[in-house]
Scaffold this active site. Structure first.
Site, PDB file in Angstrom:
ATOM      1  N   HIS A   1      -0.242  62.764 101.678  1.00  0.00           N
ATOM      2  CA  HIS A   1       1.032  62.053 101.827  1.00  0.00           C
ATOM      3  C   HIS A   1       2.052  62.721 100.914  1.00  0.00           C
ATOM      4  CE1 HIS A   1       3.591  58.705 102.882  1.00  0.00           C
ATOM      5  NE2 HIS A   1       3.956  58.645 101.608  1.00  0.00           N
TER       6      HIS A   1
ATOM      7  N   GLY B   1       2.100  71.644 111.827  1.00  0.00           N
ATOM      8  CA  GLY B   1       0.793  72.166 111.449  1.00  0.00           C
ATOM      9  C   GLY B   1       0.830  73.168 110.323  1.00  0.00           C
ATOM     10  N   SER B   2       1.858  73.112 109.457  1.00  0.00           N
ATOM     11  CA  SER B   2       1.887  74.106 108.376  1.00  0.00           C
ATOM     12  C   SER B   2       0.726  73.872 107.406  1.00  0.00           C
ATOM     13  CB  SER B   2       3.235  74.087 107.640  1.00  0.00           C
ATOM     14  OG  SER B   2       3.356  72.952 106.827  1.00  0.00           O
ATOM     15  N   ASN B   3       0.355  72.614 107.173  1.00  0.00           N
ATOM     16  CA  ASN B   3      -0.814  72.355 106.317  1.00  0.00           C
ATOM     17  C   ASN B   3      -2.097  72.780 107.022  1.00  0.00           C
ATOM     18  OD1 ASN B   3      -0.232  70.849 103.634  1.00  0.00           O
ATOM     19  ND2 ASN B   3       1.215  69.981 105.117  1.00  0.00           N
TER      20      ASN B   3
ATOM     21  N   SER C   1       0.106  63.107  97.316  1.00  0.00           N
ATOM     22  CA  SER C   1      -1.100  62.292  97.108  1.00  0.00           C
ATOM     23  C   SER C   1      -2.115  62.671  98.175  1.00  0.00           C
ATOM     24  CB  SER C   1      -0.787  60.803  97.265  1.00  0.00           C
ATOM     25  OG  SER C   1       0.217  60.408  96.365  1.00  0.00           O
TER      26      SER C   1
ATOM     27  N   ASN D   1      -6.535  62.190 103.773  1.00  0.00           N
ATOM     28  CA  ASN D   1      -5.150  62.331 104.225  1.00  0.00           C
ATOM     29  C   ASN D   1      -4.297  62.890 103.093  1.00  0.00           C
ATOM     30  OD1 ASN D   1      -2.801  61.901 105.883  1.00  0.00           O
ATOM     31  ND2 ASN D   1      -2.357  60.042 104.719  1.00  0.00           N
TER      32      ASN D   1
ATOM     33  N   LEU E   1      -0.058  60.993 112.799  1.00  0.00           N
ATOM     34  CA  LEU E   1       0.757  59.787 112.717  1.00  0.00           C
ATOM     35  C   LEU E   1       0.135  58.507 113.262  1.00  0.00           C
ATOM     36  CD1 LEU E   1       4.283  61.315 113.385  1.00  0.00           C
ATOM     37  CD2 LEU E   1       3.070  60.971 111.231  1.00  0.00           C
TER      38      LEU E   1
ATOM     39  N   ILE F   1      -5.908  55.365 111.745  1.00  0.00           N
ATOM     40  CA  ILE F   1      -7.302  55.691 112.077  1.00  0.00           C
ATOM     41  C   ILE F   1      -8.073  54.382 112.305  1.00  0.00           C
ATOM     42  CG2 ILE F   1      -9.420  56.841 111.282  1.00  0.00           C
ATOM     43  CD1 ILE F   1      -7.065  58.767 111.863  1.00  0.00           C
TER      44      ILE F   1
ATOM     45  N   GLU G   1       1.903  70.908  98.679  1.00  0.00           N
ATOM     46  CA  GLU G   1       0.868  70.602  99.686  1.00  0.00           C
ATOM     47  C   GLU G   1       0.085  71.853 100.043  1.00  0.00           C
ATOM     48  OE1 GLU G   1       2.430  66.753 102.054  1.00  0.00           O
ATOM     49  OE2 GLU G   1       3.040  68.639 102.928  1.00  0.00           O
TER      50      GLU G   1
ATOM     51  N   ASP H   1      -1.803  55.087 104.573  1.00  0.00           N
ATOM     52  CA  ASP H   1      -1.528  55.666 103.249  1.00  0.00           C
ATOM     53  C   ASP H   1      -2.082  54.803 102.103  1.00  0.00           C
ATOM     54  OD1 ASP H   1      -0.001  57.664 104.567  1.00  0.00           O
ATOM     55  OD2 ASP H   1       1.761  56.372 104.538  1.00  0.00           O
TER      56      ASP H   1
HETATM   57  C1  GAR Z   1       3.184  66.740 105.537  1.00  0.00           C
HETATM   58  O1  GAR Z   1       4.254  66.783 104.628  1.00  0.00           O
HETATM   59  C2  GAR Z   1       2.309  65.545 105.254  1.00  0.00           C
HETATM   60  O2  GAR Z   1       2.242  65.201 103.898  1.00  0.00           O
HETATM   61  C3  GAR Z   1       3.031  64.473 106.037  1.00  0.00           C
HETATM   62  O3  GAR Z   1       3.363  65.110 107.240  1.00  0.00           O
HETATM   63  C4  GAR Z   1       3.704  66.480 106.951  1.00  0.00           C
HETATM   64  C5  GAR Z   1       3.066  67.364 107.992  1.00  0.00           C
HETATM   65  O4  GAR Z   1       3.599  68.654 107.897  1.00  0.00           O
HETATM   66  N1  GAR Z   1       2.196  63.323 106.232  1.00  0.00           N
HETATM   67  C6  GAR Z   1       2.658  62.072 106.136  1.00  0.00           C
HETATM   68  O5  GAR Z   1       3.832  61.819 105.921  1.00  0.00           O
HETATM   69  C7  GAR Z   1       1.595  60.972 106.272  1.00  0.00           C
HETATM   70  N2  GAR Z   1       2.139  59.702 105.993  1.00  0.00           N
HETATM   71  P1  GAR Z   1       2.923  69.892 108.642  1.00  0.00           P
HETATM   72  O6  GAR Z   1       2.798  69.520 110.122  1.00  0.00           O
HETATM   73  O7  GAR Z   1       3.881  71.011 108.433  1.00  0.00           O
HETATM   74  O8  GAR Z   1       1.597  70.137 108.020  1.00  0.00           O
END
Ligand code: GAR
Length: 200
Positions: A109, A17-19, A141, A107, A90, A93, A179, A150
């Site tokens: 990526h 969940g850092s994003n 992206s 989303n 993951l 949808i 990101e 994706d």
């Molecule tokens: C992120 O790097 C995001 O781009 C990726 O999961 C990570 C989640 O990190 N998403 C994918 O690969 C989608 N295909 P987070 O939990 O630290 O936010």
């Protein structure tokens, strides 16, 4: 005087969940946008801890209901959710949800789509594929979500170099910084109706 209603975001995430944390930070005191819900398919996901610490309601998604039931469409509409933001979520949808939120599910990526995306391409698998392909650059992206992994229309991309001595971990770190820098801003501009420089 017309007061624009606050747009409510649901963040869907499966991991650390850092994003999600950066998105919450961006909109904590925002006048027009609010993170109103955290949804996760994993009860142990770090993102749920963040939600609790921030007093944001959260739900743990049931696989059967999400993938083969109503995909929580009724509940999301009832909670007044306007936008769904995937941040490391993951599951695919389902069409029901896409139809209920047309052009309002996005989303991120960790690579330059259409390369290195698709089923099973997440986290370090993506960076391993980028390195194995001998790419000289990678990036992020941000795109609308359609019924394929994706795949939907690109909103924003930004690039970074892939260095000779990169490992999946060192590349992941560079990508994560991008990101965190861009996803909250792109979300803000999209919801408030302003496009980003390289978006359409
Ligand atoms: C992120 O790097 C995001 O781009 C990726 O999961 C990570 C989640 O990190 N998403 C994918 O690969 C989608 N295909 P987070 O939990 O630290 O936010």
């Amino acid at each position: 005087m017309y007061i624009c209603p606050v747009k409510k975001i649901a963040v869907f995430a499966s991991g650390n969940g850092s994003n999600a944390a950066k998105i919450i930070e961006q909109f904590r005191h925002h006048a027009a946008i609010k993170v109103s819900l955290i949804a996760s398919n994993k009860p142990e996901a770090g993102v749920l801890k963040i939600g609790r610490a921030e007093n944001i309601p959260s739900i743990i998604l049931d696989k059967e209901k999400f993938l083969r039931g109503n995909a929580y469409t009724a509940e999301l509409i009832q909670s007044g959710i306007d936008w769904i933001v995937l941040a490391g979520f993951l599951w695919k949808i389902p069409a029901t949800l896409i139809r209920a939120f047309p052009g309002r599910i996005i989303n991120i990526h960790p690579a330059l789509l259409p390369k290195h995306g698709g089923k099973g391409m997440y986290g370090s698998f993506v960076h391993e594929a980028v390195l194995a392909a001998g790419e000289k650059e990678s990036g992020i992206s941000i795109h609308f979500v359609d019924e394929q992994y994706d795949h939907g229309k690109t909103i924003f991309q930004v690039r970074c170099p892939v260095r000779e001595n990169d490992t999946p971990a060192s590349l992941a770190k560079r990508i994560q910084q991008l990101e965190h820098e861009y996803y909250p801003k792109v979300i803000e501009r999209l919801i408030t109706g302003k496009s980003m420089v390289n978006g359409e």
